[in-house]
Design an enzyme around this catalytic site. Sequence first.
Site, short mmCIF file in Angstrom:
data_model
loop_
_atom_site.label_atom_id
_atom_site.label_comp_id
_atom_site.label_asym_id
_atom_site.label_seq_id
_atom_site.Cartn_x
_atom_site.Cartn_y
_atom_site.Cartn_z
N HIS A 133 -23.22 34.41 11.31
CA HIS A 133 -23.86 34.67 12.67
C HIS A 133 -23.22 35.46 13.96
O HIS A 133 -23.45 36.05 14.27
CB HIS A 133 -24.08 33.29 13.80
N ASP A 163 -23.54 30.19 6.61
CA ASP A 163 -23.22 30.75 7.63
C ASP A 163 -21.45 31.55 7.14
O ASP A 163 -20.81 31.97 7.87
CB ASP A 163 -22.55 29.86 8.69
N SER A 236 -14.91 32.77 15.28
CA SER A 236 -15.62 32.35 13.86
C SER A 236 -15.44 33.47 13.21
O SER A 236 -15.06 34.66 13.18
CB SER A 236 -17.53 33.02 14.28
#
Length: 395
Positions: A133, A163, A236
Amino acid sequence: MKHAAGLLAFVARFAVLGLALAFVIGLFWPGVGSRLRAHFGMPVAQPAAATAAAPEAPPAPASYADAVARAEPSVVNIYANKVVTEQAVRMYSDPLMQRLFGGHLVGTYQHPEQSLGSGVIVSDKGYVLTNNHVIANANDIQVLLYDGRVAKATLVGADPETDLAVLKINAGNLQPIRMADQKKLRVGDVVLAIGNPLGLNQTVTMGIISTIGRQLVSGSPEDFIQTDAAINLGNSGGALVNTRGELVGINTLLIGKAADAEGIGFAIPVNTATEVLKQLIATGHVVRGWLGADYAFVPVAADSGLPAAARGVQVTDVYPGSPAALAGIQPHDILLRMGTHGILDPADLRRYEASLKPGTTLEVSGLRNGSPFHVKVTLIARPAQASVSLQQGQS
């Protein structure tokens, strides 16, 4: 009679005096009794063996700077630039019309947008592991290295289901991170999250492993490490490391205050990340085996014919045309074994079938209405699934 009583009192006084004298000697000269017994050849009493104590955990270090120093050069900042297309709205100039009707669409317009994230160098050949993402739909990806160098990155491959994504940069003198042994992870272990939260560059937060094997989406073969180490937007793709600076997981999700939560973050385990990394480098995508059924825990009842601590899964649904349907597996069947693998629970079966290559044929064993059955199944490739996403929480 009086003579005997007087003699007894005399002996008692000397006994008390002797005990008091022995106490004083033992207090100021401990061990003198043992030495006297040894001098006169008398047996010496051995002290009782100490009760075996439970092993004590080593004291926590005063600083985790050494672990950070080993891991930090392997963590990079990622800046993913993309062009976003949005609807253009024209507002009415008249205040009354604007209040009544708001505005009306007049086409679309484009504007640049930049996503911030983190990544981990996993190879001296320039491979960087991050979250999908972070770089999804980006047309330009820049990587800021620990030493201040900036490198342009190209996308090697991505896996929306976990992801994860792999980037490639052309740079020398890279320091790949060391991988931890996932089997040694324990709830309560101290972990450090390293990344680029809110664009603040290299930042380290500390916490513990809150749980292992946390599943967030029913039916997904993936699980997560839950931690209370602070994970914020921009973390992230960054590293979750142990106190030796070894990679434990890739930070990916958080549950924030919007859900009345605090200290709940998630990382993709290092074993999962490593397996995805290998497949993405080799083929650019990830292929998983699929049986084609949904499962739940085995209901334990008096008439189930199963022990109280029953393992296995209960089939809740079978997809039409799937390997399970073609093999005759039915809802309510209890699956206990797949090939040589004893099934523990639904999460265990999902992970195991996903680890097998499509085309693998094996025997599935279980119970149907209390009677044993065995069928042959040939797995196919798992269909594309929606990636794990918490509305409040991709970091």
